[in-house]
Design a protein around this motif. Structure first.
Motif, PDB file in Angstrom:
ATOM      1  N   PRO A 408     -43.280  22.930  36.126  1.00  0.00           N
ATOM      2  CA  PRO A 408     -43.820  23.606  34.934  1.00  0.00           C
ATOM      3  C   PRO A 408     -44.877  24.655  35.230  1.00  0.00           C
ATOM      4  O   PRO A 408     -44.883  25.716  34.616  1.00  0.00           O
ATOM      5  N   SER A 409     -45.782  24.376  36.198  1.00  0.00           N
ATOM      6  CA  SER A 409     -46.852  25.349  36.461  1.00  0.00           C
ATOM      7  C   SER A 409     -46.287  26.652  37.028  1.00  0.00           C
ATOM      8  O   SER A 409     -46.770  27.745  36.698  1.00  0.00           O
ATOM      9  N   LEU A 410     -45.251  26.563  37.857  1.00  0.00           N
ATOM     10  CA  LEU A 410     -44.647  27.771  38.414  1.00  0.00           C
ATOM     11  C   LEU A 410     -43.863  28.541  37.359  1.00  0.00           C
ATOM     12  O   LEU A 410     -43.930  29.775  37.298  1.00  0.00           O
ATOM     13  N   ILE A 411     -43.117  27.818  36.543  1.00  0.00           N
ATOM     14  CA  ILE A 411     -42.386  28.474  35.457  1.00  0.00           C
ATOM     15  C   ILE A 411     -43.382  29.165  34.526  1.00  0.00           C
ATOM     16  O   ILE A 411     -43.157  30.295  34.070  1.00  0.00           O
ATOM     17  N   ALA A 412     -44.515  28.482  34.241  1.00  0.00           N
ATOM     18  CA  ALA A 412     -45.531  29.060  33.359  1.00  0.00           C
ATOM     19  C   ALA A 412     -46.130  30.320  33.979  1.00  0.00           C
ATOM     20  O   ALA A 412     -46.357  31.323  33.289  1.00  0.00           O
ATOM     21  N   ALA A 413     -46.392  30.306  35.291  1.00  0.00           N
ATOM     22  CA  ALA A 413     -46.940  31.483  35.968  1.00  0.00           C
ATOM     23  C   ALA A 413     -45.967  32.649  35.899  1.00  0.00           C
ATOM     24  O   ALA A 413     -46.364  33.804  35.671  1.00  0.00           O
ATOM     25  N   GLN A 414     -44.692  32.371  36.081  1.00  0.00           N
ATOM     26  CA  GLN A 414     -43.680  33.422  35.996  1.00  0.00           C
ATOM     27  C   GLN A 414     -43.655  34.047  34.603  1.00  0.00           C
ATOM     28  O   GLN A 414     -43.643  35.270  34.454  1.00  0.00           O
ATOM     29  N   ARG A 415     -43.666  33.189  33.600  1.00  0.00           N
ATOM     30  CA  ARG A 415     -43.648  33.695  32.218  1.00  0.00           C
ATOM     31  C   ARG A 415     -44.885  34.530  31.918  1.00  0.00           C
ATOM     32  O   ARG A 415     -44.813  35.606  31.313  1.00  0.00           O
ATOM     33  N   LEU A 416     -46.047  34.002  32.324  1.00  0.00           N
ATOM     34  CA  LEU A 416     -47.308  34.663  32.000  1.00  0.00           C
ATOM     35  C   LEU A 416     -47.384  36.058  32.636  1.00  0.00           C
ATOM     36  O   LEU A 416     -47.723  37.044  31.966  1.00  0.00           O
ATOM     37  N   LEU A 417     -47.039  36.161  33.922  1.00  0.00           N
ATOM     38  CA  LEU A 417     -47.138  37.444  34.602  1.00  0.00           C
ATOM     39  C   LEU A 417     -46.064  38.423  34.131  1.00  0.00           C
ATOM     40  O   LEU A 417     -46.308  39.631  34.061  1.00  0.00           O
ATOM     41  N   LYS A 418     -44.890  37.910  33.791  1.00  0.00           N
ATOM     42  CA  LYS A 418     -43.837  38.787  33.259  1.00  0.00           C
ATOM     43  C   LYS A 418     -44.265  39.359  31.911  1.00  0.00           C
ATOM     44  O   LYS A 418     -44.078  40.549  31.630  1.00  0.00           O
ATOM     45  N   HIS A 419     -44.848  38.516  31.085  1.00  0.00           N
ATOM     46  CA  HIS A 419     -45.325  38.971  29.781  1.00  0.00           C
ATOM     47  C   HIS A 419     -46.456  39.986  29.959  1.00  0.00           C
ATOM     48  O   HIS A 419     -46.501  41.012  29.259  1.00  0.00           O
ATOM     49  N   HIS A 420     -47.355  39.716  30.897  1.00  0.00           N
ATOM     50  CA  HIS A 420     -48.468  40.631  31.132  1.00  0.00           C
ATOM     51  C   HIS A 420     -47.964  41.994  31.612  1.00  0.00           C
ATOM     52  O   HIS A 420     -48.510  43.044  31.213  1.00  0.00           O
ATOM     53  N   ALA A 421     -46.950  41.992  32.452  1.00  0.00           N
ATOM     54  CA  ALA A 421     -46.382  43.265  32.914  1.00  0.00           C
ATOM     55  C   ALA A 421     -45.836  44.075  31.740  1.00  0.00           C
ATOM     56  O   ALA A 421     -46.003  45.301  31.684  1.00  0.00           O
ATOM     57  N   MET A 422     -45.210  43.386  30.805  1.00  0.00           N
ATOM     58  CA  MET A 422     -44.693  44.069  29.615  1.00  0.00           C
ATOM     59  C   MET A 422     -45.827  44.626  28.756  1.00  0.00           C
ATOM     60  O   MET A 422     -45.759  45.769  28.275  1.00  0.00           O
ATOM     61  N   ILE A 423     -46.907  43.848  28.594  1.00  0.00           N
ATOM     62  CA  ILE A 423     -48.046  44.296  27.780  1.00  0.00           C
ATOM     63  C   ILE A 423     -48.730  45.497  28.428  1.00  0.00           C
ATOM     64  O   ILE A 423     -49.074  46.479  27.753  1.00  0.00           O
ATOM     65  N   THR A 424     -48.944  45.444  29.745  1.00  0.00           N
ATOM     66  CA  THR A 424     -49.619  46.572  30.409  1.00  0.00           C
ATOM     67  C   THR A 424     -48.796  47.852  30.286  1.00  0.00           C
ATOM     68  O   THR A 424     -49.358  48.952  30.204  1.00  0.00           O
ATOM     69  N   LYS A 425     -47.478  47.701  30.271  1.00  0.00           N
ATOM     70  CA  LYS A 425     -46.621  48.878  30.149  1.00  0.00           C
ATOM     71  C   LYS A 425     -46.629  49.430  28.732  1.00  0.00           C
ATOM     72  O   LYS A 425     -46.811  50.633  28.513  1.00  0.00           O
ATOM     73  N   LYS A 426     -46.461  48.558  27.753  1.00  0.00           N
ATOM     74  CA  LYS A 426     -46.320  49.025  26.369  1.00  0.00           C
ATOM     75  C   LYS A 426     -47.659  49.340  25.705  1.00  0.00           C
ATOM     76  O   LYS A 426     -47.733  50.202  24.832  1.00  0.00           O
ATOM     77  N   GLN A 427     -48.718  48.620  26.110  1.00  0.00           N
ATOM     78  CA  GLN A 427     -50.042  48.874  25.541  1.00  0.00           C
ATOM     79  C   GLN A 427     -50.872  49.816  26.409  1.00  0.00           C
ATOM     80  O   GLN A 427     -51.942  50.254  26.010  1.00  0.00           O
ATOM     81  N   ARG A 428     -50.368  50.076  27.600  1.00  0.00           N
ATOM     82  CA  ARG A 428     -51.041  50.975  28.538  1.00  0.00           C
ATOM     83  C   ARG A 428     -52.478  50.534  28.827  1.00  0.00           C
ATOM     84  O   ARG A 428     -53.426  51.309  28.716  1.00  0.00           O
ATOM     85  N   VAL A 429     -52.584  49.256  29.164  1.00  0.00           N
ATOM     86  CA  VAL A 429     -53.880  48.713  29.533  1.00  0.00           C
ATOM     87  C   VAL A 429     -53.888  48.422  31.029  1.00  0.00           C
ATOM     88  O   VAL A 429     -52.841  48.386  31.687  1.00  0.00           O
ATOM     89  N   GLU A 430     -55.062  48.199  31.574  1.00  0.00           N
ATOM     90  CA  GLU A 430     -55.195  47.955  33.006  1.00  0.00           C
ATOM     91  C   GLU A 430     -54.527  46.639  33.395  1.00  0.00           C
ATOM     92  O   GLU A 430     -54.551  45.659  32.627  1.00  0.00           O
ATOM     93  N   PRO A 431     -53.904  46.567  34.574  1.00  0.00           N
ATOM     94  CA  PRO A 431     -53.238  45.329  34.998  1.00  0.00           C
ATOM     95  C   PRO A 431     -54.223  44.214  35.352  1.00  0.00           C
ATOM     96  O   PRO A 431     -53.877  43.038  35.321  1.00  0.00           O
TER      97      PRO A 431
END
Length: 475
Positions: A408-431
């Motif tokens: 679960p912790s690895l799956i959660a890390a994958q989800r969290l970082l994938k979501h963050h990559a999408m937010i940084t791209k669409k919201q144009r915020v710092e990684p």
């Protein structure tokens, strides 16, 4: 400047706990809530905030961390006792007179006290005020002692007069006709108004309220306070937002049946006989010589069966998503409004951010710490990034993670970082930056970096999650 584009510092963490009970409800059960497709175990915001606040303060008290030289606040119902203590120790007041005056003056500014012997000198609400408040208020009381003693006498006289009138009216009073009830009530209210206690002299009250003001207490600037009872005392909007942490998987609660051994009973069981002098026999190396089943001097046979005590306690397991936000502008505003010198505000704000980030990474609620060792837990992943608004990633885990999907912790890390990559791209915020204390998670970060897909900068120390970290020397 950082504040121009990154007013808010968003922090996210994934922490895996094993067999803990960090918070419980009024029935002693783990707190749970249904979120998304499953029931989750939750850690309430107040539980996390207190752990963070005490971690920051404890470090400062040890002379470590960036806030070692700053002033602090205290949340307590005991300000009346602290004021009385300062009056007695610093100004030579007699103890009981100091207690009565402390209570009377705090009442005069709007705080109410308990009505039982145990709470008579405790305020009904917790008051979050600078740690030097007791000394500061005592000094003001001492400076205006004559005026305050005269005012307290007038208050006592008004109270006694009101009580006498109340008793007089109660004698021989008969029920009024229906058409006279309203007039009678109005007369009673008017009479009560005449007996209202005289207000505290306004200039003294103003000084006392100033003594309760947040001043430069760093934790009040961070976490805020709400003091509705004292008008003008300075409510503070906190600079930190905290969500309830929750398990990314369905709630996993363990009902643990336990039994506790009775040392004397175990000693008898080991020896195979009863004994008369229990303590002496327990410490003796030789076998007991009392025959099995023989009665004790008290006249009853000792029970050799079962455990000394049995019961049940609850634990939970799981990986938890936690999220907090620091409003950098609000923090600086709070420090300035508290009276801090303008040249000190920026330094204090940066120190406070470093201390808060460190607490977010390291602080763990201490409930049942001796039987679970929970405070020793470090997060598997921490993500920090700035932005013009807060970013809460809780929705990433609306669909719970099940064991058949993997760790679960690895799956959660994958989800969290994938979501963050999408937010940084669409919201144009710092990684931002990412930190891990887990080998498997670090290997996952390495794989992302090798593939050119790791947006955040991986760091080695909590202080490096903040752009204010001193170069080359993590706080």
């Amino acid at each position: 400047m950082i504040l121009d584009t990154a007013r808010y510092l968003s922090l996210h963490s994934l922490t895996t706990f094993s067999h803990v009970l960090l918070v419980r409800d009024d029935a002693g059960e783990p707190k749970t809530s249904v979120y998304g497709d499953a029931e989750r175990v939750i850690l309430s915001p107040q539980t996390q905030r207190r752990a963070d606040r005490m971690h920051i303060r404890d470090e400062a008290n040890l002379g470590t961390g960036p806030l070692a030289s700053h002033a602090w606040g205290v949340r307590t119902r005991e300000w009346g006792l602290r004021v009385a203590e300062a009056l007695r120790d610093e100004h030579g007041w007699e103890a009981q007179a100091a207690l009565e005056m402390a209570r009377a003056t705090l009442r005069g500014v709007g705080l109410n006290f308990g009505s039982t012997p145990n709470t008579a000198f405790l305020t009904k609400v917790m008051v979050f005020a600078p740690e030097a408040t007791g000394t500061a208020l005592a000094r003001i009381i001492e400076e205006h002692r004559a005026e305050l003693e005269a005012w307290v006498a007038l208050v006592a006289e008004a109270a006694a007069s009101a009580e006498r009138k109340k008793k007089t009216k109660g004698k021989g009073k008969t029920a009024a006709p229906a058409d006279e009830e309203e007039d009678t009530e109005a007369e009673d209210e008017a009479a009560a108004g005449e007996e209202k206690a005289p207000p505290m002299p306004s200039r003294i009250k103003a000084r006392l309220i100033t003594g309760l003001a947040p001043a430069d207490a760093i934790d009040i600037a961070l976490y805020g306070r709400f003091l509705a009872e004292v008008a003008g005392a300075g409510n503070v909007d906190g600079a930190i937002q905290t969500t309830a942490a929750f398990s990314v998987s369905p709630a996993a609660i363990i009902r643990d049946f336990f039994s506790s051994a009775d040392d004397f009973k175990i000693a008898r069981q080991r020896a195979g006989t009863n004994f008369t002098d229990a303590l002496a026999r327990l410490n003796a190396a030789s076998p007991f010589d009392m025959a099995a089943g023989e009665q004790t001097p008290s006249g009853y046979a000792l029970d050799e069966r079962g455990a000394g005590m049995t019961g049940q306690q609850n634990f939970f397991n799981g990986t938890f998503y936690a999220h907090s936000v620091l409003d950098r502008v609000q923090l600086r505003r709070n420090l300035a409004n508290g009276g801090m010198n303008p040249e000190d505000v920026e330094r204090a704000a940066r120190d406070a951010e470093l201390a808060f980030v460190n607490a977010f990474v390291n602080a763990v609620p201490s409930a049942k710490k001796n039987t679970t060792a929970a405070p020793g837990t470090l997060p598997k992943l921490v993500l920090a990034h700035g932005g013009p608004r807060p970013y809460n990633y809780a929705a990433v885990f609306e669909k719970s993670i099940h064991r058949e999907e993997g760790v679960p912790s690895l799956i959660a890390a994958q989800r969290l970082l994938k979501h963050h990559a999408m937010i940084t791209k669409k919201q144009r915020v710092e990684p931002g930056a990412v930190l891990s204390y887990d080998i498997a998670t670090i290997e996952f970060l390495d794989s992302l970096r090798d593939a050119g897909m790791l947006g955040p900068n991986e760091v080695e120390h909590p202080a490096e999650l903040s752009p204010y970290c001193p170069a080359g020397q993590p706080a």
